[in-house]
Each structure stands twice: as C-alpha cells, then as structure tokens.
Design a protein around this motif. Structure first.
Motif, PDB file in Angstrom:
ATOM      1  N   MET A   7      -3.770 -27.855  34.940  1.00 54.83           N
ATOM      2  CA  MET A   7      -4.083 -28.256  36.314  1.00 54.83           C
ATOM      3  C   MET A   7      -5.185 -29.294  36.179  1.00 54.83           C
ATOM      4  N   LEU A   8      -4.866 -30.536  36.539  1.00 53.44           N
ATOM      5  CA  LEU A   8      -5.788 -31.633  36.248  1.00 53.44           C
ATOM      6  C   LEU A   8      -6.366 -32.242  37.527  1.00 53.44           C
ATOM      7  N   ASN A   9      -7.701 -32.266  37.619  1.00 59.71           N
ATOM      8  CA  ASN A   9      -8.431 -32.928  38.724  1.00 59.71           C
ATOM      9  C   ASN A   9      -7.911 -32.513  40.099  1.00 59.71           C
ATOM     10  N   ILE A  10      -7.792 -31.201  40.296  1.00 54.30           N
ATOM     11  CA  ILE A  10      -7.219 -30.694  41.543  1.00 54.30           C
ATOM     12  C   ILE A  10      -8.252 -30.702  42.672  1.00 54.30           C
ATOM     13  N   ARG A  11      -7.819 -31.182  43.843  1.00 58.33           N
ATOM     14  CA  ARG A  11      -8.670 -31.132  45.025  1.00 58.33           C
ATOM     15  C   ARG A  11      -7.897 -30.475  46.160  1.00 58.33           C
ATOM     16  N   LYS A  12      -8.581 -29.603  46.901  1.00 52.81           N
ATOM     17  CA  LYS A  12      -7.951 -28.978  48.062  1.00 52.81           C
ATOM     18  C   LYS A  12      -8.989 -28.751  49.147  1.00 52.81           C
ATOM     19  N   GLU A  13      -8.683 -29.241  50.360  1.00 55.46           N
ATOM     20  CA  GLU A  13      -9.601 -29.070  51.492  1.00 55.46           C
ATOM     21  C   GLU A  13      -8.981 -28.207  52.563  1.00 55.46           C
ATOM     22  N   PHE A  14      -9.817 -27.376  53.203  1.00 57.63           N
ATOM     23  CA  PHE A  14      -9.429 -26.657  54.416  1.00 57.63           C
ATOM     24  C   PHE A  14     -10.421 -27.069  55.490  1.00 57.63           C
ATOM     25  N   PRO A  15     -10.158 -26.787  56.775  1.00 53.59           N
ATOM     26  CA  PRO A  15     -11.107 -27.195  57.827  1.00 53.59           C
ATOM     27  C   PRO A  15     -12.535 -26.720  57.508  1.00 53.59           C
ATOM     28  N   GLY A  16     -13.445 -27.678  57.410  1.00 52.46           N
ATOM     29  CA  GLY A  16     -14.853 -27.339  57.221  1.00 52.46           C
ATOM     30  C   GLY A  16     -15.240 -26.989  55.795  1.00 52.46           C
ATOM     31  N   ASP A  21     -12.815 -29.006  44.189  1.00 56.49           N
ATOM     32  CA  ASP A  21     -13.308 -30.375  44.150  1.00 56.49           C
ATOM     33  C   ASP A  21     -13.194 -30.873  42.715  1.00 56.49           C
ATOM     34  N   ASP A  22     -12.056 -31.492  42.384  1.00 59.86           N
ATOM     35  CA  ASP A  22     -11.856 -32.064  41.054  1.00 59.86           C
ATOM     36  C   ASP A  22     -11.919 -30.987  39.954  1.00 59.86           C
ATOM     37  N   VAL A  23     -11.073 -29.971  40.090  1.00 56.34           N
ATOM     38  CA  VAL A  23     -11.081 -28.864  39.127  1.00 56.34           C
ATOM     39  C   VAL A  23      -9.975 -29.043  38.091  1.00 56.34           C
ATOM     40  N   THR A  24     -10.331 -28.811  36.821  1.00 57.31           N
ATOM     41  CA  THR A  24      -9.353 -28.889  35.739  1.00 57.31           C
ATOM     42  C   THR A  24      -9.315 -27.569  34.982  1.00 57.31           C
ATOM     43  N   LEU A  25      -8.102 -27.044  34.768  1.00 56.11           N
ATOM     44  CA  LEU A  25      -7.947 -25.807  34.003  1.00 56.11           C
ATOM     45  C   LEU A  25      -6.738 -25.967  33.092  1.00 56.11           C
ATOM     46  N   GLN A  26      -6.934 -25.686  31.796  1.00 56.97           N
ATOM     47  CA  GLN A  26      -5.833 -25.837  30.837  1.00 56.97           C
ATOM     48  C   GLN A  26      -5.590 -24.511  30.123  1.00 56.97           C
ATOM     49  N   LEU A  27      -4.373 -24.012  30.259  1.00 58.18           N
ATOM     50  CA  LEU A  27      -4.015 -22.713  29.683  1.00 58.18           C
ATOM     51  C   LEU A  27      -3.237 -22.911  28.392  1.00 58.18           C
ATOM     52  N   LYS A  28      -3.782 -22.363  27.287  1.00 56.34           N
ATOM     53  CA  LYS A  28      -3.072 -22.453  26.005  1.00 56.34           C
ATOM     54  C   LYS A  28      -1.990 -21.386  25.939  1.00 56.34           C
ATOM     55  N   ARG A  29      -0.976 -21.657  25.149  1.00 59.01           N
ATOM     56  CA  ARG A  29       0.078 -20.668  24.953  1.00 59.01           C
ATOM     57  C   ARG A  29      -0.508 -19.435  24.247  1.00 59.01           C
ATOM     58  N   GLY A  30      -0.211 -18.247  24.799  1.00 57.72           N
ATOM     59  CA  GLY A  30      -0.635 -17.015  24.135  1.00 57.72           C
ATOM     60  C   GLY A  30      -2.108 -16.679  24.252  1.00 57.72           C
ATOM     61  N   GLU A  31      -2.785 -17.197  25.281  1.00 59.14           N
ATOM     62  CA  GLU A  31      -4.189 -16.811  25.455  1.00 59.14           C
ATOM     63  C   GLU A  31      -4.396 -16.098  26.786  1.00 59.14           C
ATOM     64  N   SER A  44      -9.078 -18.192  44.025  1.00 59.67           N
ATOM     65  CA  SER A  44      -7.762 -17.814  44.553  1.00 59.67           C
ATOM     66  C   SER A  44      -7.021 -19.030  45.088  1.00 59.67           C
ATOM     67  N   THR A  45      -7.764 -19.974  45.667  1.00 57.75           N
ATOM     68  CA  THR A  45      -7.129 -21.200  46.176  1.00 57.75           C
ATOM     69  C   THR A  45      -6.471 -21.970  45.034  1.00 57.75           C
ATOM     70  N   LEU A  46      -7.200 -22.102  43.922  1.00 58.42           N
ATOM     71  CA  LEU A  46      -6.674 -22.837  42.767  1.00 58.42           C
ATOM     72  C   LEU A  46      -5.387 -22.184  42.263  1.00 58.42           C
ATOM     73  N   MET A  47      -5.414 -20.857  42.145  1.00 54.88           N
ATOM     74  CA  MET A  47      -4.225 -20.147  41.653  1.00 54.88           C
ATOM     75  C   MET A  47      -3.104 -20.149  42.689  1.00 54.88           C
ATOM     76  N   GLY A  48      -3.490 -20.172  43.967  1.00 54.17           N
ATOM     77  CA  GLY A  48      -2.495 -20.276  45.032  1.00 54.17           C
ATOM     78  C   GLY A  48      -1.671 -21.545  44.882  1.00 54.17           C
ATOM     79  N   MET A  49      -2.308 -22.617  44.386  1.00 54.60           N
ATOM     80  CA  MET A  49      -1.575 -23.881  44.194  1.00 54.60           C
ATOM     81  C   MET A  49      -0.640 -23.792  42.994  1.00 54.60           C
ATOM     82  N   LEU A  50      -1.068 -23.058  41.963  1.00 57.03           N
ATOM     83  CA  LEU A  50      -0.196 -22.898  40.802  1.00 57.03           C
ATOM     84  C   LEU A  50       1.001 -22.033  41.174  1.00 57.03           C
TER      85      LEU A  50
END
Length: 508
Positions: A7-16, A21-31, A44-50
């Motif tokens: 998940m590279l440079n993810i941004r997500k806004e809700f009202p207010g 804000d520019d979040v990066t998460l990289q999951l290796k195989r088997g970790e 939870s928002t970040l994982m909601g997008m995945l």
C-alpha cells in the motif's frame, strides 16, 4: 523484495478528518506484520481500503508487484484477502458450518450440501489447530470460538492474506495464547498476516515487523526483535509512556458498598452468582479478577439495577438499595462504565452531546419545566470531550457511531466520572484502548480513589487488575474464592485462584 501486498502513499479523508495521510505499508510473504497505532490513528481505515470497504483518495495498492483496484469486499475475497473484523459478522442461530459457507453454499441438486461443507470445515479446522465443531450453533460457543469461525471463513475461501483487526480485545489470556499459536500455524502453511493492534506484548510475541501510524501519518516500520516495547509505545503516542500505575497509599474511609450473601440468576436461569459478599470502602479500588463468565456480569448488573436479585442485600452507605430503580441508584451516587459500549454505553445514532447527558438531561441546568437547554448541554458535553481528549470530526455534534471505539470509550468514562459518584463501577474500562489512553484512564481511576471515592474495577486483563487495584477479589463459577492484597500477591497466586484453587496462607 518479495512483497505480497504494497500500500503506497495512501491518503483518505472523511468530513473534518484526514484518516490516512501518505501512509505506506509493505507486507512480505510469510510474515506477521503488525499495524500499531492509537485509537483513531487510522489503522482500521487503512485496512478497510485493502479489504475494499473504502477507496483511497490518493496512492496505489499492489499485489505481487501489479497494481490492483479493490472496489468492494468481493473483489478482495477473489484476490485472496480475508479479514476478521473487531465486531464479528456471524448469524447467531446458524451453525458454524452454515456461517462459513454463507454466500458460497455448495449445492447438491437444489439443496445446500451441508455434509460435504461440514467435512471440509472439519478438515480445515484440524489442519490449522482450530478445534471447531462443524455442527455447533454460534450462540452456544464462546467468543474465542466465534473468532475461530471467522478465521475459518477466510480459509474456506482460500484467502492467503489475512487481516486481523484487534483480534485479542475480546479474548481471555488463555485464548490469546491459543490465537498466537494459530497465527504461527497459518504462517507455517504459507499465509501472510497483517495484525492491527495496540497491544505491545502481543506484537513482541508474534510479529516480525511493525508499522506505526500516529494521527494518520506513518511514523516508521521497525524490526520487532530489535525494538523494545517502550520504543514502540513512544513511536505510537509521541512521548514516553509509563506502564506502571503511580499511586500513593490508600486512605480508607467509610464503607460505601456492602454486599451480603448476594445470589443472582444468569441468563440460563441458574445462579450465576452465589452467596457473594464484598465491601468497598471510600478511598480504595477493589478489583474483581476472573475468567470471563464466572459471575462478574451478574454482580455488576445486580449492583446497577439491570438484573434483579434472588437473595441477599446490596447497601450503599448503609442504605439498602436492593429494590431501587436504575435512576434511583444513579441519583444515590452509583456510576457505571459498562462492559459493552455499544449495547449499554451509548445511543449510537445520537450525537455525542446527547449521549453525555443521558443520565442528567432531566435535571437543571439541562432542562427546566421539561424544556431542554441546548446551550447548557453543549457546554457540558464539550467540557467532557475536551477533558478526556475524545477525538471526533465534529466534536459534540458528531454522531456517536462515527467515533473510533477507543474514543467512544473515553467519552463514556468522562461522562460517568463527571457525575462525581460515590461508587464508580468500571467494567473493562480500557478494553480496546491504546497505551496512551490506558495510562490516562488508570490515572483518572486512581484520582477518584484519592478523592475519597469507592471504585469497583472489573477487568479480564490480569495486568490491569493487579496494577490498578488495592485489593483483589477473585471469582470462580459465581463464588468468591478469596481476597488478596494487590501489593503482596503475584500473578501466579491470582491465576491459580481464578482457576478455582483457594488461596493458601494469604486467604482472609
């Protein structure tokens, strides 16, 4: 590098609020990759997008190096992504197998082929060490078992990437250990896991790497073996956090709560609490320790008036309140932080400000001759929201269900302490909270005690009971096993008593 998910440079806004804000998460195989952050940090928002529940405003998601668009949870399922949500999504009067095949029922002619499905469930259950009975009804199995059904639901759909959203919030210490073993089995079988949590002990026990987010921003990714719990806590909260609860010696006052030979029925119409006696004085915190379902709920519901008693008496400052209504008990000085914040704590579709006056809206200054004084309600609510650092997009005007679980919890605790009660009953007060908030809530409980109030703390977290209480009462199977002094006991003694072994020399 072999990343199954990026998940590279993810941004997500809700009202207010900018949730990510520019979040990066990289999951290796088997970790096992931990995603750590405070309540409302945006985990939870970040994982909601995945999982396809939301779409990112900016950024890309890649799987095995190729960009993917996950437009809804069915697409996620097809891509081999599964998620165990914090609040399970199960049909209670269905069996485990019926829940697992829901939506993808195998057919035999025109009927659903339950038998072959149950066989597959049984095989999967054995292979991953889940011990599930394929024919058990959900309503008859423990919360920990229900969670395993959710895990099996993912495995049945051939998921390779498993997201666990705060999976231990509802488990007993033993079930947590079992879950950690299950995760290790899943990794052995070639799965990759993202673990959303704020419990540092569990990250140390099971995770390989950990990505920390704070207020929507990415703070960094660390190797868990090389990082201490204190370091991770500091990354998460932005300052050093103290794990021990600082408190001065108790100054015992009068007896506030006196329970004598209390017996209460449970939902199965048998006694869930038998002949239970306990005193709580002004100026002390009495903790109740026990494995879930050993009479704690019956005790709390009897004191707060949510459940009628079969025998015995409950006295508050010498007055018998056994037959008082709930409102009479609140007015007499009992405040209650309930175990289930959704069922008993908040009206989810009300605003936060209306939730803050649920117990007092009929008193001055909040109403006069039956008319609500909106300004007084708003001011009162905003004070609690500010004092307890309740984070929401629109302050008191926010609808309760839009807040993260931890912020809902802080609001309830603020509301109950603001009543300035004689007796504060705190049930699982820090369930689902991060270390920064836990530290704060513990401080407030100790402050109540130092102000000469009585506090009854009921928690399934043994660490919490031992850290915060002055005396600890241990229940097993609805009976009081013994009372120990928190300063002189240890985890081993309390653990044995929780299992029903009566204490030795330290028994009162």
């Amino acid at each position: 590098m072999d990343y199954v998910v990026e998940m590279l440079n993810i941004r997500k806004e809700f009202p207010g609020i900018v949730a990510n804000d520019d979040v990066t998460l990289q999951l290796k195989r088997g970790e096992v990759h931990a995603l750590l952050g405070e309540n409302g940090a945006g985990k939870s928002t970040l994982m909601g997008m995945l999982f396809g529940m939301y779409q990112p405003d900016k950024g890309t998601i890649k799987m095995n190096g190729s960009e993917v668009k996950i437009t809804n949870p069915n697409v996620a399922n097809d891509l081999g992504i599964g998620m165990v949500h914090q609040h399970f999504k199960l049909v209670h009067n269905f069996t485990t197998t019926e829940n697992i095949i829901l939506g993808i029922e195998p057919k035999k002619g025109l009927t659903v082929d339950i038998k072959s499905a149950a066989q597959k469930v049984d095989e999967l259950s054995k292979r991953y060490g889940l011990n599930i009975d394929p024919y058990a009804k959900i309503e008859n199995i423990s919360v920990g078992m229900q969670q395993r059904v959710e895990i099996l639901k993912m495995l049945y759909r051939n998921a390779d990437i498993l997201i666990f959203d705060e999976p231990t919030a509802v488990l007993t210490p033993q079930e947590i250990n079992d879950l950690i073993e299950i995760m290790k089995n899943l990794i052995k079988e070639g799965k990759s896991i993202i673990l959303i949590t704020h419990k540092l002990k569990e990250i140390k026990a099971v995770a390989d790497r950990c990505t920390v987010i704070r207020r929507g921003k990415c703070i960094g990714t660390v190797d868990v073996k090389l990082t201490t719990e204190a370091d991770m806590a500091k990354m998460m909260v932005g300052r050093p956090v103290s794990f021990a609860v600082a408190k001065k010696d108790t100054m015992l006052g009068e007896t506030i709560l006196k329970i004598e030979k209390l017996s209460v029925q449970n939902n199965k119409k048998v006694l869930g609490l038998k002949d239970f006696s306990l005193e709580v004085h002004a100026g002390e915190i009495v903790g109740i320790a026990g494995v879930e379902g050993n009479g704690q709920s019956e005790l709390v519901e009897a004191i707060t008036g949510l459940r009628k008693i079969e025998g015995g008496t409950i006295r508050l400052k010498g007055k018998d309140i056994s037959n008082y209504s709930i409102r009479e008990r609140i007015n007499a000085g009992i405040a209650h932080i309930p175990e289930d914040r959704h069922k008993r704590g908040l009206v989810l579709d009300y605003t936060m400000e209306d939730n803050m006056v649920l117990e007092v809206y009929n008193k001055k200054p909040f109403s006069n001759y039956g008319l609500l004084n909106r300004q007084a309600i708003t001011d009162y609510a905003n004070k609690i929201i500010k004092d307890f650092d309740v984070r929401s997009g629109e302050g008191g005007a926010s609808i309760a269900r839009s807040l993260s679980g931890g912020n809902q919890q802080k609001a309830i605790i603020g509301r109950e302490i603001e009543l300035d009660p004689e007796l504060l009953i705190a049930v699982q007060p820090t369930r689902g909270l991060d270390v920064g908030s836990i530290e704060y809530i513990h401080k407030r409980l100790v402050e109540q005690r130092d102000n000469g109030k009585a506090v009854l703390l009921v928690s399934l977290e043994l660490d919490e009971v031992m850290n915060v209480s002055d005396r600890i009462a241990i229940v097993n199977n609805g009976e009081l096993i013994g009372i120990v002094d928190a300063k002189t006991t240890n985890e081993n003694e309390v653990g044995l008593m929780m299992a029903g072994v009566k204490g030795g020399s330290k028994n009162e």
